[in-house]
Scaffold this active site. Structure first.
Site, short mmCIF file in Angstrom:
data_model
loop_
_atom_site.label_atom_id
_atom_site.label_comp_id
_atom_site.label_asym_id
_atom_site.label_seq_id
_atom_site.Cartn_x
_atom_site.Cartn_y
_atom_site.Cartn_z
N SER A 296 0.83 -1.20 0.00
CA SER A 296 0.00 0.00 0.00
C SER A 296 0.87 1.26 0.00
CB SER A 296 -0.95 -0.06 1.20
OG SER A 296 -2.04 0.77 0.96
N LYS B 235 4.16 2.01 -2.43
CA LYS B 235 4.53 3.17 -3.27
C LYS B 235 5.99 3.54 -2.98
CE LYS B 235 -0.06 5.11 -2.04
NZ LYS B 235 -1.02 4.33 -2.70
N TRP C 201 -10.20 0.33 -4.50
CA TRP C 201 -9.59 1.65 -4.25
C TRP C 201 -8.19 1.71 -4.87
CZ3 TRP C 201 -11.60 6.04 -3.32
CH2 TRP C 201 -10.92 7.06 -2.68
N HIS D 284 -7.95 -5.57 0.98
CA HIS D 284 -6.67 -4.86 1.02
C HIS D 284 -5.82 -5.45 2.15
CE1 HIS D 284 -4.07 -1.43 0.38
NE2 HIS D 284 -4.25 -0.96 1.60
#
Ligand code: GTR
Length: 435
Positions: A270, A274, A361, A411
């Protein structure tokens, strides 16, 4: 810990920072994705086509790194601080029931013992004949959360978080050691060790706390970054500082003869995915990247405008990216780059992207297309890349040098995700090096 800024402060900062009203609402219906055009990773800014690996390396790769630094993540200070030093602070050769050696290492970024520092936790399998390859990633809530091993030092300052929702828990939450191992399922350390890899991790908070005022402290302060609103337009944010810290952890690994620094897979989930993506793009010493549901600002294409958008992420997490990234709020078409080009910066190194169907998302299809869009660059190096044209069905890992799967469920990082990644690493990271 310094409390997070109150909602009114955040709203005020947002108003100053973006000068905009609310972002356009997120789309989560595929048929509503607007038409978009992706920049071609194989065409330089001056129009020169890239036809070989040499041109990619000499011209296009540096150009893309520069574009990502300027427009999205902000600039990273070069190299490591001259006074950076480290020490092994604990060592247990009989950890995890005797299967592993547990090492804790403090890395001080300045000469001062009370200056910014990172605490690295390492497990390495016992009984191997050669130094193992390493999985390296940052954790969300402190090293003691990645495994229940009572020998792991409790993170300092000891902060309780609402683990399910990634928020600090109320200030009066009692301090107990119950947080030990709360994220163990996301790390699968026993499995990783059993498959012959070491695992190394540090708490992202050591580098840059995950909150609005964080650019005034820790590593960003070391480089006089300024506040989220006062910094230069192309100054880095939290993601840049986290990525920088991953490279500093690799500096330590290079010094440790018990670890194979030439085979370090950097990974992250998540927001920390990144950071891992950006770290691997910039630092070619990382031999492989695993991007777990990194979404917007990670593996997912921004220009698809699906799920979390540039305006939404910049609104809520105004301290993660460079201020320049706000120029693309609800204006993704103007971005001179997109995330397939970030994935292309990993080439020819192995890259694994994982999505979860219940995590729209993060835009699973956008993550697949981010990986797919890197393929032309892998081909320049004679690597097959994903090797499929269409997004695979659920729970169907695909790919050669670029691996991908879309798992059922929410997630998260699960045992299934790790099983796929370890199979991929077995083929890609442990294989004999090409001479
Ligand atoms: C969300 C954010 C995502 C992702 C996620 C996480 O709130 O919108 O970009 O980073 O947090 O880190 O779990």
């Amino acid at each position: 810990m310094t409390p997070r800024p109150c909602l009114i402060c955040v709203a005020a900062l947002l108003a100053v920072g973006t000068g905009r009203a609310a972002p356009a609402p997120a789309i989560t219906v595929e048929s509503q994705v607007p038409p978009y055009t992706l920049p071609d990773p194989l065409v330089c800014a001056d129009g020169t086509p890239v036809r070989d690996a040499a041109t990619w390396r000499a011209k296009r790769r540096p150009e893309l790194l520069e574009l990502f630094a300027e427009h999205e993540y902000g600039r990273t200070p070069a190299g490591r601080p001259a006074a950076m030093h480290w020490a092994v602070t604990s060592l247990d050769r009989a950890a995890l029931g005797g299967k592993a050696t547990r090492k804790e290492v403090t890395i001080w970024f300045t000469a001062k013992s009370d200056g910014p520092q990172m605490h690295l936790l390492i497990y390495q399998p016992n009984g191997l004949r050669a130094p193992p390859p390493v999985f390296l990633g940052l954790n969300f809530f402190g090293n003691h959360t990645v495994n229940a091993d009572p020998g792991i030092a409790l993170a300092q300052p000891f902060v309780f978080y609402d683990v399910e929702h990634y928020r600090p828990a109320p200030a009066d939450t009692p301090v107990t050691s119950e947080q030990r191992g709360v994220h163990a399922a996301k790390w699968q350390i026993e499995t990783v060790i059993a498959r012959g890899y070491a695992t190394a991790t540090a708490w992202c908070n050591d580098l840059c706390p995950d909150r609005g005022d964080s650019l005034l402290g820790a590593v960003p302060a070391l480089f006089a970054t300024g506040s989220s609103e006062d910094r230069k337009d192309d100054a880095w944010g939290a993601l840049g500082a986290w990525a920088w810290g991953l490279s500093r952890a690799l500096d330590y690994i290079e010094s440790d003869p018990e670890l194979d620094a030439k085979r370090v897979a950097v990974h992250g989930f998540s927001r920390l995915g990144k950071a891992a993506d950006w770290a691997a793009a910039q630092d070619e010493r990382f031999a492989m990247l695993v991007s777990f549901e990194s979404g917007q600002g990670g593996a997912a294409l921004s220009k698809r405008f699906y799920g979390e958008t540039v305006a939404i992420i910049n609104g809520k997490f105004f301290y993660w990216f460079a201020k320049n990234f706000r120029r693309y709020n609800d204006n993704e078409a103007a971005l001179p780059i997109d995330q397939h080009e970030l994935m292309a910066l990993i080439a020819p190194r192995p890259l694994y992207v994982s999505s979860a169907d219940g995590d729209q998302w993060s835009d699973p299809r956008g993550e697949f297309l981010g990986a797919k869009g890197a393929e032309p660059v892998y081909r320049l190096f004679g690597e097959a890349g994903l090797g499929v044209e269409e997004m695979p069905g659920l729970n169907t890992p695909v790919g050669d040098t670029i691996g991908y799967h879309d798992r059922t469920g929410k997630h998260d990082v699960t045992d299934y995700d790790w099983a796929c990644v370890l199979d991929f690493a077995g083929r890609q990271l442990k294989r004999e090096k090409k001479s």
